[in-house]
Design a protein around this motif. Structure first.
Motif, PDB file in Angstrom:
ATOM      1  N   LYS A 185       0.838  -1.202   0.000  1.00  0.00           N
ATOM      2  CA  LYS A 185       0.000   0.000   0.000  1.00  0.00           C
ATOM      3  C   LYS A 185       0.883   1.267   0.000  1.00  0.00           C
ATOM      4  CE  LYS A 185      -4.128   1.292   2.449  1.00  0.00           C
ATOM      5  NZ  LYS A 185      -4.774   1.206   3.732  1.00  0.00           N
TER       6      LYS A 185
ATOM      7  N   HIS B 261      -6.250  -0.912 -16.395  1.00  0.00           N
ATOM      8  CA  HIS B 261      -5.558  -2.200 -16.326  1.00  0.00           C
ATOM      9  C   HIS B 261      -5.714  -2.816 -17.708  1.00  0.00           C
ATOM     10  CE1 HIS B 261      -5.018  -6.224 -13.947  1.00  0.00           C
ATOM     11  NE2 HIS B 261      -4.019  -5.954 -14.753  1.00  0.00           N
TER      12      HIS B 261
ATOM     13  N   LYS C 174      -6.552   1.218 -10.451  1.00  0.00           N
ATOM     14  CA  LYS C 174      -7.769   1.516 -11.226  1.00  0.00           C
ATOM     15  C   LYS C 174      -8.549   2.667 -10.599  1.00  0.00           C
ATOM     16  CE  LYS C 174      -9.372  -2.658 -11.513  1.00  0.00           C
ATOM     17  NZ  LYS C 174     -10.334  -3.712 -11.734  1.00  0.00           N
ATOM     18  N   SER C 175      -8.604   2.685  -9.265  1.00  0.00           N
ATOM     19  CA  SER C 175      -9.379   3.753  -8.627  1.00  0.00           C
ATOM     20  C   SER C 175      -8.665   5.104  -8.744  1.00  0.00           C
ATOM     21  CB  SER C 175      -9.656   3.418  -7.159  1.00  0.00           C
ATOM     22  OG  SER C 175      -8.464   3.514  -6.436  1.00  0.00           O
ATOM     23  N   HIS C 176      -7.408   5.073  -9.189  1.00  0.00           N
ATOM     24  CA  HIS C 176      -6.700   6.339  -9.409  1.00  0.00           C
ATOM     25  C   HIS C 176      -6.544   6.659 -10.900  1.00  0.00           C
ATOM     26  CE1 HIS C 176      -5.846   5.943  -5.154  1.00  0.00           C
ATOM     27  NE2 HIS C 176      -5.596   7.238  -5.169  1.00  0.00           N
ATOM     28  N   GLY C 177      -7.421   6.080 -11.716  1.00  0.00           N
ATOM     29  CA  GLY C 177      -7.474   6.495 -13.124  1.00  0.00           C
ATOM     30  C   GLY C 177      -6.560   5.734 -14.071  1.00  0.00           C
ATOM     31  N   TYR C 178      -5.927   4.673 -13.590  1.00  0.00           N
ATOM     32  CA  TYR C 178      -5.108   3.874 -14.505  1.00  0.00           C
ATOM     33  C   TYR C 178      -5.963   2.756 -15.102  1.00  0.00           C
ATOM     34  CZ  TYR C 178      -0.957   6.210 -12.711  1.00  0.00           C
ATOM     35  OH  TYR C 178      -0.016   7.150 -12.384  1.00  0.00           O
TER      36      TYR C 178
ATOM     37  N   SER D 195      -4.221  -3.825  -8.363  1.00  0.00           N
ATOM     38  CA  SER D 195      -5.174  -3.545  -9.455  1.00  0.00           C
ATOM     39  C   SER D 195      -6.255  -2.574  -8.987  1.00  0.00           C
ATOM     40  CB  SER D 195      -5.869  -4.820  -9.925  1.00  0.00           C
ATOM     41  OG  SER D 195      -4.958  -5.844 -10.063  1.00  0.00           O
ATOM     42  N   ASN D 196      -6.831  -2.846  -7.810  1.00  0.00           N
ATOM     43  CA  ASN D 196      -7.922  -1.983  -7.336  1.00  0.00           C
ATOM     44  C   ASN D 196      -7.432  -0.562  -7.085  1.00  0.00           C
ATOM     45  OD1 ASN D 196      -9.713  -4.060  -7.490  1.00  0.00           O
ATOM     46  ND2 ASN D 196      -9.524  -4.657  -5.339  1.00  0.00           N
ATOM     47  N   THR D 197      -6.277  -0.443  -6.466  1.00  0.00           N
ATOM     48  CA  THR D 197      -5.767   0.894  -6.148  1.00  0.00           C
ATOM     49  C   THR D 197      -5.465   1.677  -7.418  1.00  0.00           C
ATOM     50  OG1 THR D 197      -4.727  -0.074  -4.197  1.00  0.00           O
ATOM     51  CG2 THR D 197      -4.032   2.166  -4.788  1.00  0.00           C
TER      52      THR D 197
ATOM     53  N   LYS E  71      -2.400   5.322 -17.960  1.00  0.00           N
ATOM     54  CA  LYS E  71      -3.434   6.336 -18.138  1.00  0.00           C
ATOM     55  C   LYS E  71      -3.929   6.218 -19.574  1.00  0.00           C
ATOM     56  CE  LYS E  71      -1.934   9.444 -14.595  1.00  0.00           C
ATOM     57  NZ  LYS E  71      -1.343  10.736 -14.244  1.00  0.00           N
TER      58      LYS E  71
END
Ligand SMILES: C[S@@+](CC[C@H](N)C(=O)[O-])C[C@H]1O[C@@H](n2cnc3c(N)ncnc32)[C@H](O)[C@@H]1O
Ligand code: SF4
Length: 363
Positions: free
Chosen positions: A168, A226, A220-224, A216-218, A234
């Motif tokens: 994290k 997968h 994705k939740s920041h706009g990347y 993956s979750n982190t 991005k």
């Protein structure tokens, strides 16, 4: 039509504990000889095609000094670049200097891939890296200042004694860099590496999966997005060069141990420097059958989260994708999903996509 080039620079200023790539300690004489041989190989093999993606990897290309890098770029001028080219170079933070950044810019490099690997000192030591996270921040800022907006960083996770909280923290640090692309790899203990010799083991698979899920979750939740098993970008910053591999398209590989895929032939270059210098470039030449080519198309294509487009597949290989192997059965079992013209691995199975594919392609 071959329109991608990989060039291997096998020199590093230090050797990392996990690394099984073809590389040597940086040495001035060796580097100079190597660049001469590389030029010969390129002049012998390159057929003058327009090149859309160029990737200089290693090893550590940034371990070369300015004069050697200038020589390398001189050699690379032989390639006819497409208007809309992508040109990546791999760098390590400790030997990337302002002078080298300017040289990259002057020589059309437009994408940088940096080996960050971890952000915590304890894990960087475990991996045998010679930088710290402050240096990464400094070098990324410098790259951005000189106009590089397409930057990848590599992260390795699943390290001995690493916890989800450690991952994290790595992610928070990486997100603070605001780079356009992030590659993440679970540590593999490879033969002939320092970690293997020390008797280290890979971590428990369940924890490895939880880390993958957290990453993956982190991200994705920041706009990347997968877009491939191990890769996040991005929008618009997906690696064009790596997509060539995953789309089973042709590419040249020049340099020690580099791989090429041209026509129906896969070529692996020698990893023996003496043979390479004598012009004996190839270690293995494999003529692929039609069935082999289809297997590669599936193994590589299903690595992409979007999977394989059925129409494009048919146009290229003259066979319906879902008629191959037991694809229909896998769709019925919901391991593969057939949606909007594409077939892809169900997202909750992407972590084990390799196991799914081995079931049928590996026969
Ligand atoms: C060709 S290497 C990069 C070379 C570059 N010199 C560097 O150190 O960053 C590409 C990436 O593969 C990953 N990698 C290499 N060996 C690995 C291993 N044994 N397990 C997991 N990832 C690995 C690392 O993230 C590394 O940055
Ligand atoms: S990981 Fe990179 S820097 Fe480390 S030894 Fe391998 S190629 Fe060299």
């Amino acid at each position: 039509m071959t329109s991608s080039v990989y060039i291997h620079i096998p020199f590093c200023s230090h050797i990392c504990t996990y690394c099984a790539f073809t590389k040597f300690y940086y040495d001035k004489n060796m580097t100079s000889d190597y660049l001469n041989s590389l030029e010969k190989e390129i002049k012998t093999r390159y057929q003058g095609e327009i090149i859309k993606t160029l990737y200089i990897g290693g090893g550590t290309p940034s371990s070369l000094d300015i004069l050697e890098l200038e020589r390398l770029f001189q050699i690379i001028k032989i390639f006819k670049l497409d208007k809309d080219y992508e040109f990546t170079i791999e760098v390590n933070p400790e030997n990337l200097t302002l002078e080298k950044i300017k040289l990259f810019k002057d020589n059309k490099v437009n994408r940088i891939s940096m080996g960050l690997e971890a952000t915590n000192e304890k894990f960087l030591n475990y991996l045998g890296r010679h930088h710290d996270f402050n240096l990464v921040k400094e070098k990324i800022a410098l790259l951005k200042k000189y106009g590089f907006n397409n930057i990848n960083v590599d992260l390795i996770y699943a390290l001995k004694d690493e916890t989800l909280d450690d991952v994290k923290l790595d992610l928070e640090n990486i997100l603070s860099l605001n780079v356009s692309h992030i590659s993440t790899y679970s540590l593999m203990i490879e033969d002939n590496t320092i970690l293997k010799i020390k008797g280290e083991n890979e971590i428990n698979e369940d924890l490895d999966y939880l880390m993958y899920e957290l990453i993956s979750n982190t991200l994705k939740s920041h706009g990347y997005v997968h877009y491939e098993v191990s890769n996040f970008a991005k929008v618009g910053f997906e690696s064009k060069h790596n997509l060539v591999y995953w789309n089973n398209e042709e590419y040249y590989g020049f340099g020690l141990s580099a791989a090429s895929f041209i026509g129906n032939t896969r070529i692996t270059n020698t990893n023996n420097l003496n043979k390479y210098k004598l012009g004996n470039y190839f270690r293995e030449i494999e003529e692929l059958s039609y069935k082999d080519i289809l297997s590669y198309a599936l193994i590589l294509g299903f690595r992409k989260i979007k999977g394989i487009n059925k129409k494009e597949f048919f146009n290229r290989y003259q066979v319906e994708l879902d008629s191959l192997y037991n694809i229909k059965e896998l769709i019925k079992d919901k391991k593969l999903i057939d949606k909007d013209g594409n077939i892809f691995v169900s997202y909750d199975k992407i972590y084990v996509e390799n196991n799914i594919l081995i079931n049928f392609v590996g026969e």
